[in-house]
Design a protein around this motif. Sequence first.
Motif, PDB file in Angstrom:
ATOM      1  N   GLU A  24      -8.071  -3.606  10.967  1.00  0.00           N
ATOM      2  CA  GLU A  24      -7.877  -3.125   9.599  1.00  0.00           C
ATOM      3  C   GLU A  24      -6.687  -3.800   8.922  1.00  0.00           C
ATOM      4  O   GLU A  24      -6.762  -4.164   7.749  1.00  0.00           O
ATOM      5  N   ASP A  38       0.823  -1.209   0.000  1.00  0.00           N
ATOM      6  CA  ASP A  38       0.000   0.000   0.000  1.00  0.00           C
ATOM      7  C   ASP A  38       0.860   1.263   0.000  1.00  0.00           C
ATOM      8  O   ASP A  38       0.380   2.331  -0.383  1.00  0.00           O
ATOM      9  N   SER A  55      -5.077 -13.180  -0.456  1.00  0.00           N
ATOM     10  CA  SER A  55      -5.986 -13.942  -1.320  1.00  0.00           C
ATOM     11  C   SER A  55      -5.662 -13.743  -2.799  1.00  0.00           C
ATOM     12  O   SER A  55      -6.006 -14.579  -3.620  1.00  0.00           O
ATOM     13  N   GLN A  56      -4.989 -12.663  -3.129  1.00  0.00           N
ATOM     14  CA  GLN A  56      -4.598 -12.415  -4.517  1.00  0.00           C
ATOM     15  C   GLN A  56      -3.386 -13.262  -4.931  1.00  0.00           C
ATOM     16  O   GLN A  56      -3.105 -13.401  -6.107  1.00  0.00           O
ATOM     17  N   ARG A  72      -5.334  -6.725   9.673  1.00  0.00           N
ATOM     18  CA  ARG A  72      -5.634  -8.150   9.452  1.00  0.00           C
ATOM     19  C   ARG A  72      -6.537  -8.339   8.239  1.00  0.00           C
ATOM     20  O   ARG A  72      -6.327  -9.247   7.430  1.00  0.00           O
ATOM     21  N   MET A  73      -7.537  -7.498   8.101  1.00  0.00           N
ATOM     22  CA  MET A  73      -8.438  -7.603   6.956  1.00  0.00           C
ATOM     23  C   MET A  73      -7.701  -7.277   5.652  1.00  0.00           C
ATOM     24  O   MET A  73      -7.903  -7.934   4.630  1.00  0.00           O
ATOM     25  N   ARG A  74      -6.831  -6.284   5.701  1.00  0.00           N
ATOM     26  CA  ARG A  74      -6.040  -5.932   4.515  1.00  0.00           C
ATOM     27  C   ARG A  74      -5.096  -7.069   4.148  1.00  0.00           C
ATOM     28  O   ARG A  74      -4.918  -7.386   2.981  1.00  0.00           O
ATOM     29  N   TYR A  75      -4.496  -7.702   5.148  1.00  0.00           N
ATOM     30  CA  TYR A  75      -3.606  -8.837   4.909  1.00  0.00           C
ATOM     31  C   TYR A  75      -4.366  -9.962   4.192  1.00  0.00           C
ATOM     32  O   TYR A  75      -3.882 -10.516   3.209  1.00  0.00           O
ATOM     33  N   VAL A  76      -5.548 -10.286   4.695  1.00  0.00           N
ATOM     34  CA  VAL A  76      -6.353 -11.340   4.082  1.00  0.00           C
ATOM     35  C   VAL A  76      -6.682 -10.985   2.634  1.00  0.00           C
ATOM     36  O   VAL A  76      -6.595 -11.825   1.738  1.00  0.00           O
ATOM     37  N   SER A  77      -7.026  -9.730   2.391  1.00  0.00           N
ATOM     38  CA  SER A  77      -7.353  -9.282   1.043  1.00  0.00           C
ATOM     39  C   SER A  77      -6.156  -9.421   0.100  1.00  0.00           C
ATOM     40  O   SER A  77      -6.292  -9.944  -1.012  1.00  0.00           O
ATOM     41  N   VAL A  78      -5.001  -8.967   0.531  1.00  0.00           N
ATOM     42  CA  VAL A  78      -3.809  -9.039  -0.310  1.00  0.00           C
ATOM     43  C   VAL A  78      -3.366 -10.481  -0.489  1.00  0.00           C
ATOM     44  O   VAL A  78      -3.050 -10.918  -1.597  1.00  0.00           O
TER      45      VAL A  78
END
Length: 71
Positions: free
Chosen positions: A58, A11, A68-69, A60-66
């Motif tokens: 925030e 980011d 998953s890509q 942790r959720m961003r980590y999961v999002s990234v």
Amino acid sequence: ILTQILFYLGDLSARGSEPNVNLDMAKHQIDILGILEEKTRGNLSEEEKMMLDTALYETRMRYVSVASQYT
């Protein structure tokens, strides 16, 4: 720590360079933030606790999002 997490999640980047993703380092930094939460439990003001909880959620959720890509 939050800035480092965002850097490792791609980011943030150094001026003039491409974002770099390092999930291992991002997870390590998030874990450190979790340790900070554990070690300061009961010693923070309500505002400080809320800020730390929000930062953990925030990131942790961003980590999961990234992550998953890349899986």
